[in-house]
Design an enzyme around this catalytic site. Structure first.
Site, PDB file in Angstrom:
ATOM      1  N   ASP A  42     -10.690  43.490  15.543  1.00 63.03           N
ATOM      2  CA  ASP A  42     -10.951  42.067  15.584  1.00 63.03           C
ATOM      3  C   ASP A  42     -12.467  41.914  15.730  1.00 63.03           C
ATOM      4  OD1 ASP A  42     -10.458  39.272  15.855  1.00 63.03           O
ATOM      5  OD2 ASP A  42     -10.648  39.483  18.018  1.00 63.03           O
ATOM      6  N   ASP A  85     -14.647  38.578  16.987  1.00 60.77           N
ATOM      7  CA  ASP A  85     -15.100  37.886  18.193  1.00 60.77           C
ATOM      8  C   ASP A  85     -14.333  38.370  19.425  1.00 60.77           C
ATOM      9  OD1 ASP A  85     -17.139  35.950  17.395  1.00 60.77           O
ATOM     10  OD2 ASP A  85     -15.559  35.106  16.141  1.00 60.77           O
ATOM     11  N   ASP A 119      -8.700  41.506  21.603  1.00 62.73           N
ATOM     12  CA  ASP A 119      -8.925  40.914  22.923  1.00 62.73           C
ATOM     13  C   ASP A 119      -8.048  39.695  23.172  1.00 62.73           C
ATOM     14  OD1 ASP A 119     -11.248  38.311  22.699  1.00 62.73           O
ATOM     15  OD2 ASP A 119     -10.495  39.399  20.956  1.00 62.73           O
TER      16      ASP A 119
END
Length: 231
Positions: free
Chosen positions: A15, A17, A174
């Site tokens: 991922d 960001d 995240d």
């Protein structure tokens, strides 16, 4: 689709960001700026609710600003223009531990993919700012998929780009929607505690504070546990 051959232990799918960079504050700032342009405001908690989703989901489902596809597209582009204007000169840097882990993967010949709901131009601009333009084997961005997370499409496309089956890929995430997407893709997933606390990331196979806590052997063990016949 192949299993990538015996010379590639796994594919690393990141991922963007919250994993490679932390631009949450810049994204939140751009949503507030867009809301101001519209003469409205961002509801409390809406930024976190939409974290990891595509703009095409956030605008109608989280903010409720429009359900007209053409207007949603215009609002999305304006939001990204604002974001890019905030990025320039912001001094953004990779999250701690990112560079050593990418170097470890690159030295071992592990293919590295960015798979994100972020727009491609945003990713490319920041990679250039960071001097990492050649750090990833492939990039899958918002323009490459129809479905946002928690749908697994972005990760499945990422695996296809490097010619590996999903079961041979490990996702680094995240956000909760990303963890769900990785699971739905049939991939192992390592969570980073950038956005959520470790206790809130039970959906992950492994939780770390920094990516450079990892070793190649530790990641390969995850795959071996998932499917011993592939070890």
């Amino acid at each position: 689709m192949t299993d990538g051959g015996t010379h590639v232990p796994f594919g690393a799918i990141f991922d963007w960001d919250g994993v490679i960079i932390d631009s949450a504050a810049l994204h939140e700032r751009s949503w507030h700026a867009l809301a101001a342009d519209l003469g409205t405001a961002v509801a409390p908690g809406s930024f976190l609710r939409g974290f990891g989703m595509r703009n095409e989901q956030i605008i109608p489902e989280v903010h409720g600003w429009s359900r007209d596809p053409a207007e949603i597209a215009q609002l999305s582009e304006r939001k990204e223009e604002l974001y890019r204007s905030f990025v320039r000169g912001s001094g953004i840097v990779p999250l701690p531990g990112v560079l050593p882990w990418i170097e470890t993967l690159a030295n071992a010949g592990i293919p590295r993919v960015v798979a994100s709901s972020t727009h491609r131009l945003n990713i490319e601009i920041i990679l250039e700012e960071l001097g990492l333009a050649g750090a990833f084997t492939a990039i899958v961005s918002a323009e490459d998929v129809r479905h946002g997370k928690p749908h697994p499409e972005v990760f499945l496309v990422g695996a296809a780009r490097i010619g590996l089956l999903p079961r041979r890929c490990v996702v680094f995430e995240d956000a909760h929607v990303g963890l769900k997407a990785a699971r739905a893709a049939g991939m192992r997933v390592v969570a980073v505690t950038t956005t959520n606390r470790a206790a809130e990331l039970s959906e992950a196979d492994l939780v770390v504070d920094r990516l450079d806590e990892l070793t190649l052997e530790r990641v390969e063990e995850l795959l071996a546990t998932a499917a011993p016949n592939l070890a």
